[in-house]
Design an enzyme around this catalytic site. Sequence first.
Site, PDB file in Angstrom:
ATOM      1  CE1 TYR A  71      -4.148   1.859   0.648  1.00 16.54           C
ATOM      2  CE2 TYR A  71      -2.575   3.375   1.678  1.00 16.54           C
ATOM      3  CZ  TYR A  71      -3.836   3.129   1.146  1.00 16.54           C
ATOM      4  OH  TYR A  71      -4.768   4.125   1.106  1.00 16.54           O
ATOM      5  CG  PHE A 123      -7.474  15.717 -25.272  1.00 13.26           C
ATOM      6  CD1 PHE A 123      -7.703  15.315 -26.572  1.00 13.26           C
ATOM      7  CD2 PHE A 123      -7.972  14.944 -24.232  1.00 13.26           C
ATOM      8  CE1 PHE A 123      -8.420  14.150 -26.830  1.00 13.26           C
ATOM      9  CE2 PHE A 123      -8.682  13.785 -24.481  1.00 13.26           C
ATOM     10  CZ  PHE A 123      -8.909  13.392 -25.786  1.00 13.26           C
ATOM     11  CG  ASP A 124     -12.013  16.099 -26.583  1.00 14.08           C
ATOM     12  OD1 ASP A 124     -11.011  16.501 -27.193  1.00 14.08           O
ATOM     13  OD2 ASP A 124     -12.861  15.355 -27.085  1.00 14.08           O
ATOM     14  CG  ASP A 213      -1.606  16.938 -22.213  1.00 20.23           C
ATOM     15  OD1 ASP A 213      -1.100  15.801 -22.156  1.00 20.23           O
ATOM     16  OD2 ASP A 213      -2.819  17.133 -22.428  1.00 20.23           O
ATOM     17  CB  ALA A 215      -0.639  12.254 -23.929  1.00 21.53           C
ATOM     18  CE  LYS A 256      -3.946   9.392 -25.000  1.00 27.34           C
ATOM     19  NZ  LYS A 256      -4.801   9.502 -23.807  1.00 27.34           N
ATOM     20  CG  HIS A 447     -19.191  12.375 -29.256  1.00 25.27           C
ATOM     21  ND1 HIS A 447     -19.246  13.478 -28.450  1.00 25.27           N
ATOM     22  CD2 HIS A 447     -18.089  11.700 -28.877  1.00 25.27           C
ATOM     23  CE1 HIS A 447     -18.222  13.463 -27.621  1.00 25.27           C
ATOM     24  NE2 HIS A 447     -17.501  12.394 -27.864  1.00 25.27           N
TER      25      HIS A 447
HETATM   26  N1  F0G Z   1      -4.270  14.838 -22.942  1.00 29.15           N
HETATM   27  C1  F0G Z   1      -4.211  14.411 -24.220  1.00 29.15           C
HETATM   28  C2  F0G Z   1      -3.374  15.167 -25.205  1.00 29.15           C
HETATM   29  C3  F0G Z   1      -4.951  13.281 -24.621  1.00 29.15           C
HETATM   30  O1  F0G Z   1      -4.891  12.878 -25.893  1.00 29.15           O
HETATM   31  C4  F0G Z   1      -5.718  12.582 -23.653  1.00 29.15           C
HETATM   32  C5  F0G Z   1      -6.521  11.418 -24.040  1.00 29.15           C
HETATM   33  C6  F0G Z   1      -5.734  13.068 -22.337  1.00 29.15           C
HETATM   34  C7  F0G Z   1      -4.987  14.191 -22.014  1.00 29.15           C
HETATM   35  C8  F0G Z   1      -6.553  12.398 -21.266  1.00 29.15           C
HETATM   36  O2  F0G Z   1      -5.937  11.232 -20.854  1.00 29.15           O
HETATM   37  O3  F0G Z   1      -7.588   9.438 -21.474  1.00 29.15           O
HETATM   38  O4  F0G Z   1      -5.651   8.997 -19.926  1.00 29.15           O
HETATM   39  O5  F0G Z   1      -7.556  10.368 -19.166  1.00 29.15           O
HETATM   40  N2  F0G Z   1      -6.765  11.088 -25.233  1.00 29.15           N
HETATM   41  C9  F0G Z   1      -7.489   9.912 -25.715  1.00 29.15           C
HETATM   42  C10 F0G Z   1      -7.674   9.973 -27.215  1.00 29.15           C
HETATM   43  C11 F0G Z   1      -8.747   9.601 -24.970  1.00 29.15           C
HETATM   44  O6  F0G Z   1      -8.418   9.108 -27.756  1.00 29.15           O
HETATM   45  O7  F0G Z   1      -7.091  10.841 -27.870  1.00 29.15           O
HETATM   46  P1  F0G Z   1      -6.738   9.945 -20.345  1.00 29.15           P
END
Ligand code: F0G
Length: 456
Positions: A71, A123-124, A213, A215, A256, A447
């Site tokens: 833990y 990102f969204d 960010d 990823a 990623k 969507h």
């Molecule tokens: N930042 C970027 C640039 C991303 O592409 C994603 C996720 C996230 C943050 C969020 O990370 O999914 O681990 O919580 N992108 C995925 C996509 C979902 O399909 O492009 P997460």
Amino acid sequence: MRFPAEPFRIKVVEKIRRTTRDEREELLGRAGLNVFMIPSDAIYVDLLTDSGTGAMSDQQWAGLMIGDESYAGSKSFFKFETAVRDITGYPFVTPTHQGRVAENLLFSTICEKGKTVISNTHFDTTRANVEMNNAVALDLPVKEAYDPQLGKLWKGNMDLDKLEHELKKNRDNIPLVVMTVTNNSAGGQPVSMENIRASSRICKQYGVPFFIDCARFAENCWFIHEFEPGYKGKPIIEIARELFSHADGCWMSAKKDALVNIGGFIAMNDVELARKLQQKLILIEGFPTYGGLAGRDLEAVAIGLYEGMEIEYLQYRTAQVKYLGDMLLDAGISIVRPVGGHAVFIDAKTLCPHIPAEQFPGVAVTVALYREAGVRGVEIGSLMFGHKDKDGKHVAPPLELVRLAIPRRVYTTAHITYVAESLAELYNNRSKIKGLALTYEAPVLRHFTARMEEVG
Ligand code: F0G
């Protein structure tokens, strides 16, 4: 050979099933023509996302066995922390179970009404986490980012003049500037080191923290290695260290470029901020030495971070994505150019000029691609980002795209060729693709659950 062969051989295989056209037609009917609703075992090649869908290596699978599930103070955490520190240089490392939790911890701490976060493009989930905390998410990409046909490098960059203008005007209300590498929402386009350096300098000048960010940092570093003067021949890890040295911190969806199915982290120089986030982490994820992950997951991230930076892997990876893009261009299909790091984006407006935006041309292409070939892509256009104005008229986003995101180390050249050939066939019969009308839509993020029928 059109691109370097896979720098691995296959030790474990996963069966995928070829369905019949009739079966797919029936599944589409049940799914309300929404490919999110199709069970994955009825999909032949799944290009919905490159996130968490990669194949781990034998080394990572071996790592799972030695994962320490204590833990507190797990060995696997220290291995993970050492890897993140080694690559990023940031001393305070907090694991999270995926990227958006890092965003949640950070933005719930630094955002409030009246604040603005700036990015080359949020990102969204990044945008949603900023907005959930009543702040504004402002995108300042270079103007080339909005021109899909312009085959210019570094379309992921930040517009430096606009950044400086905003910081000069409003610095007290800007808690953070974030550079997304590669710029996912702008077609997976890379950001140059020069642009990162300059953005960092501007942020320092105005005393605003600058985060990455990251990823897809390794894919971004590969583009720098290949195309930015002065970097050819440098190990990717050195390029990555330089990239991170320009910022005050970073967060990562490890799903990623760290080649794992689950995982993430946030790392930084600021101990006070890190402590605040860790307090929240304990409430929503767990103790700071596991952060919502199993010890074995931490082990797999620690190994995957380095594998994701291997030059042979990155050459193969980016070339495979480009191979798909080139085959589509050869077939006459318009795509966002140049091809980015992780996906090919089809321009659905030029593929289906006969379908108006309010009949969702991007979704129509995803439906046709699944129906004819069992391949799943995702629409990024009017269904995802469109809305109705006060008179009930459809307001379309600037682009109607279909994203074909390539999972890492999963599909062979033959799979990719199959996708390209299926699309070429679809293109030749494009006049038969029909527009769609909504029969159900949820009030938010429609969507994912929308249901539709064909019109005309
Ligand atoms: N930042 C970027 C640039 C991303 O592409 C994603 C996720 C996230 C943050 C969020 O990370 O999914 O681990 O919580 N992108 C995925 C996509 C979902 O399909 O492009 P997460």
